[in-house]
Design a protein around this motif. Structure first.
Motif, PDB file in Angstrom:
ATOM      1  N   GLY A 136       0.809  -1.212   0.000  1.00  0.00           N
ATOM      2  CA  GLY A 136       0.000   0.000   0.000  1.00  0.00           C
ATOM      3  C   GLY A 136       0.841   1.260   0.000  1.00  0.00           C
ATOM      4  O   GLY A 136       0.543   2.233  -0.702  1.00  0.00           O
ATOM      5  N   GLY A 137       1.918   1.248   0.793  1.00  0.00           N
ATOM      6  CA  GLY A 137       2.791   2.420   0.826  1.00  0.00           C
ATOM      7  C   GLY A 137       3.511   2.643  -0.484  1.00  0.00           C
ATOM      8  O   GLY A 137       3.700   3.795  -0.924  1.00  0.00           O
ATOM      9  N   GLU A 138       3.922   1.559  -1.140  1.00  0.00           N
ATOM     10  CA  GLU A 138       4.578   1.693  -2.444  1.00  0.00           C
ATOM     11  C   GLU A 138       3.602   2.215  -3.488  1.00  0.00           C
ATOM     12  O   GLU A 138       3.951   3.073  -4.305  1.00  0.00           O
ATOM     13  CB  GLU A 138       5.167   0.344  -2.863  1.00  0.00           C
ATOM     14  CG  GLU A 138       6.381  -0.068  -2.046  1.00  0.00           C
ATOM     15  CD  GLU A 138       6.782  -1.522  -2.271  1.00  0.00           C
ATOM     16  OE1 GLU A 138       7.927  -1.866  -1.967  1.00  0.00           O
ATOM     17  OE2 GLU A 138       5.938  -2.318  -2.740  1.00  0.00           O
ATOM     18  N   GLN A 139       2.372   1.719  -3.470  1.00  0.00           N
ATOM     19  CA  GLN A 139       1.365   2.232  -4.398  1.00  0.00           C
ATOM     20  C   GLN A 139       1.121   3.719  -4.182  1.00  0.00           C
ATOM     21  O   GLN A 139       0.963   4.481  -5.138  1.00  0.00           O
ATOM     22  CB  GLN A 139       0.057   1.450  -4.243  1.00  0.00           C
ATOM     23  CG  GLN A 139       0.120   0.022  -4.749  1.00  0.00           C
ATOM     24  CD  GLN A 139      -1.214  -0.693  -4.631  1.00  0.00           C
ATOM     25  OE1 GLN A 139      -2.194  -0.150  -4.115  1.00  0.00           O
ATOM     26  NE2 GLN A 139      -1.273  -1.916  -5.132  1.00  0.00           N
ATOM     27  N   GLN A 140       1.105   4.132  -2.921  1.00  0.00           N
ATOM     28  CA  GLN A 140       0.899   5.547  -2.631  1.00  0.00           C
ATOM     29  C   GLN A 140       2.020   6.397  -3.227  1.00  0.00           C
ATOM     30  O   GLN A 140       1.781   7.477  -3.780  1.00  0.00           O
ATOM     31  CB  GLN A 140       0.811   5.766  -1.122  1.00  0.00           C
ATOM     32  CG  GLN A 140       0.433   7.187  -0.722  1.00  0.00           C
ATOM     33  CD  GLN A 140       0.149   7.308   0.762  1.00  0.00           C
ATOM     34  OE1 GLN A 140       0.369   6.375   1.531  1.00  0.00           O
ATOM     35  NE2 GLN A 140      -0.322   8.459   1.173  1.00  0.00           N
ATOM     36  N   ARG A 141       3.243   5.904  -3.151  1.00  0.00           N
ATOM     37  CA  ARG A 141       4.367   6.660  -3.717  1.00  0.00           C
ATOM     38  C   ARG A 141       4.344   6.641  -5.241  1.00  0.00           C
ATOM     39  O   ARG A 141       4.770   7.604  -5.883  1.00  0.00           O
ATOM     40  CB  ARG A 141       5.688   6.119  -3.175  1.00  0.00           C
ATOM     41  CG  ARG A 141       5.937   6.556  -1.727  1.00  0.00           C
ATOM     42  CD  ARG A 141       7.305   6.138  -1.244  1.00  0.00           C
ATOM     43  NE  ARG A 141       7.360   4.722  -0.951  1.00  0.00           N
ATOM     44  CZ  ARG A 141       8.423   3.944  -1.160  1.00  0.00           C
ATOM     45  NH1 ARG A 141       9.516   4.450  -1.737  1.00  0.00           N
ATOM     46  NH2 ARG A 141       8.393   2.663  -0.841  1.00  0.00           N
ATOM     47  N   VAL A 142       3.857   5.561  -5.838  1.00  0.00           N
ATOM     48  CA  VAL A 142       3.688   5.546  -7.291  1.00  0.00           C
ATOM     49  C   VAL A 142       2.697   6.634  -7.708  1.00  0.00           C
ATOM     50  O   VAL A 142       2.925   7.369  -8.678  1.00  0.00           O
ATOM     51  CB  VAL A 142       3.198   4.169  -7.777  1.00  0.00           C
ATOM     52  CG1 VAL A 142       2.793   4.224  -9.256  1.00  0.00           C
ATOM     53  CG2 VAL A 142       4.279   3.117  -7.583  1.00  0.00           C
ATOM     54  N   GLN A 143       1.601   6.750  -6.977  1.00  0.00           N
ATOM     55  CA  GLN A 143       0.618   7.780  -7.301  1.00  0.00           C
ATOM     56  C   GLN A 143       1.208   9.174  -7.126  1.00  0.00           C
ATOM     57  O   GLN A 143       0.898  10.092  -7.906  1.00  0.00           O
ATOM     58  CB  GLN A 143      -0.633   7.609  -6.433  1.00  0.00           C
ATOM     59  CG  GLN A 143      -1.430   6.351  -6.732  1.00  0.00           C
ATOM     60  CD  GLN A 143      -2.019   6.340  -8.135  1.00  0.00           C
ATOM     61  OE1 GLN A 143      -2.221   7.376  -8.758  1.00  0.00           O
ATOM     62  NE2 GLN A 143      -2.312   5.150  -8.642  1.00  0.00           N
ATOM     63  N   LEU A 144       2.052   9.357  -6.127  1.00  0.00           N
ATOM     64  CA  LEU A 144       2.719  10.651  -5.968  1.00  0.00           C
ATOM     65  C   LEU A 144       3.642  10.925  -7.146  1.00  0.00           C
ATOM     66  O   LEU A 144       3.695  12.058  -7.645  1.00  0.00           O
ATOM     67  CB  LEU A 144       3.501  10.680  -4.656  1.00  0.00           C
ATOM     68  CG  LEU A 144       4.279  11.974  -4.384  1.00  0.00           C
ATOM     69  CD1 LEU A 144       3.347  13.181  -4.341  1.00  0.00           C
ATOM     70  CD2 LEU A 144       5.071  11.859  -3.086  1.00  0.00           C
ATOM     71  N   ALA A 145       4.346   9.891  -7.619  1.00  0.00           N
ATOM     72  CA  ALA A 145       5.203  10.068  -8.794  1.00  0.00           C
ATOM     73  C   ALA A 145       4.376  10.480 -10.013  1.00  0.00           C
ATOM     74  O   ALA A 145       4.793  11.325 -10.816  1.00  0.00           O
ATOM     75  CB  ALA A 145       5.984   8.789  -9.082  1.00  0.00           C
ATOM     76  N   ARG A 146       3.194   9.879 -10.157  1.00  0.00           N
ATOM     77  CA  ARG A 146       2.307  10.273 -11.263  1.00  0.00           C
ATOM     78  C   ARG A 146       1.924  11.744 -11.159  1.00  0.00           C
ATOM     79  O   ARG A 146       1.946  12.486 -12.153  1.00  0.00           O
ATOM     80  CB  ARG A 146       1.047   9.401 -11.232  1.00  0.00           C
ATOM     81  CG  ARG A 146      -0.029   9.833 -12.230  1.00  0.00           C
ATOM     82  CD  ARG A 146      -1.317   9.054 -12.042  1.00  0.00           C
ATOM     83  NE  ARG A 146      -1.891   9.201 -10.718  1.00  0.00           N
ATOM     84  CZ  ARG A 146      -2.586  10.272 -10.330  1.00  0.00           C
ATOM     85  NH1 ARG A 146      -2.772  11.285 -11.154  1.00  0.00           N
ATOM     86  NH2 ARG A 146      -3.084  10.327  -9.094  1.00  0.00           N
TER      87      ARG A 146
END
Length: 268
Positions: A136-146
């Motif tokens: 979940g935390g990695e997905q959150q950072r992917v969304q921030l990168a987007r």
């Protein structure tokens, strides 16, 4: 040029309940502005009103322009929004998710931006991974990168661009919380604007230039962290004692993330 994100007399009703009551809010480009407050105080609703996700009364102005008069592509060129959570129904790689933030003629002109954004959020080397396989935390950072990819340059043709983040560190460990907040701080230092809904008052004190404290759908206090984060104001708003700058008894361990800045410079 006007370089603010401004909400004027914003009211929002959800069903029969009015959850925001004539809220005024201003964020200045070049600064990190945090919106804090207890659960149900209206933080996320204010953010969603400013981004057009909920119907509202009142006016929102971005760099001086009424957002009601702006086309979706104009808004997308000036501000990027990270919600609390994002649901992806189909299998995508991490790079495919981040590339959703590209816009023709701006960031899309540089194909390296998504990879740079992944490096910035601590996910270098994750480009080929499947998004659904991440934590979940990695997905959150992917969304921030987007989101960062969408407004990669903080200033374009003299106009600041904006990162609007709803609880960007909620599911992250403390190290990655620092990564995200350092990124926000850097974006503001380079001329962009950052507005973030926050729950962690320590991180807010460390990284925010301005703080808006919400209570029961209204603004309880606004100003710099020292002016807003006081014993009396926090106790009244959160309904419990929250002593500021007071250490616990010796037998009670506590963490002081603010010390990180001094350790990094070797001046502790």
């Amino acid at each position: 040029m006007i370089t603010t994100l401004e909400a004027r007399n914003i009211s929002v009703s959800l069903g029969r309940k009015e959850v925001l009551h004539g809220v005024n809010f201003t964020a200045q480009a070049g600064q990190v502005t945090a919106i804090v407050g207890p659960n149900g105080s209206g933080k996320t609703t204010l953010l969603r009103a400013m981004t057009g996700e909920v119907r509202h009364q009142g006016q929102v102005r971005l760099n001086g322009a009424d957002v009601a008069d702006m086309q979706p592509w104009e808004l997308a060129a000036l501000r990027a929004v990270q919600p609390q959570s994002s649901s992806i129904a189909f299998p995508f790689t991490v790079l495919e998710i981040v590339r959703l933030g590209l816009r023709a003629g701006l960031s899309a002109a540089d194909s390296t931006v998504p990879l740079q954004a992944l490096e910035a959020v601590g996910l270098g080397g994750f480009a080929g991974r499947m998004y659904q396989d991440l934590s979940g935390g990695e997905q959150q950072r992917v969304q921030l990168a987007r989101v960062i990819t969408q407004v990669w340059k903080p200033v374009v043709e003299g106009a600041p661009r904006w990162l609007i983040l709803d609880e960007p560190v909620a599911s992250l460990d403390i190290g990655h919380q620092f990564t995200v907040m350092d990124l926000a701080r850097s974006y503001a230092a380079r001329g962009g604007g950052v507005v973030a809904v926050m729950h962690d008052l320590n991180l807010t004190a460390m990284f925010a230039d301005q703080v808006t404290l919400m209570e029961a759908g209204q603004v309880a206090a606004t100003g710099n962290p020292c002016a807003v984060l006081t014993d009396a104001t926090l106790a009244r708003t959160y309904g419990c004692p929250i002593p500021v700058n007071t250490t616990p008894p010796a037998e009670v361990p506590f963490l002081l993330p603010q010390a990180r800045a001094y350790l990094a410079t070797g001046s502790a």
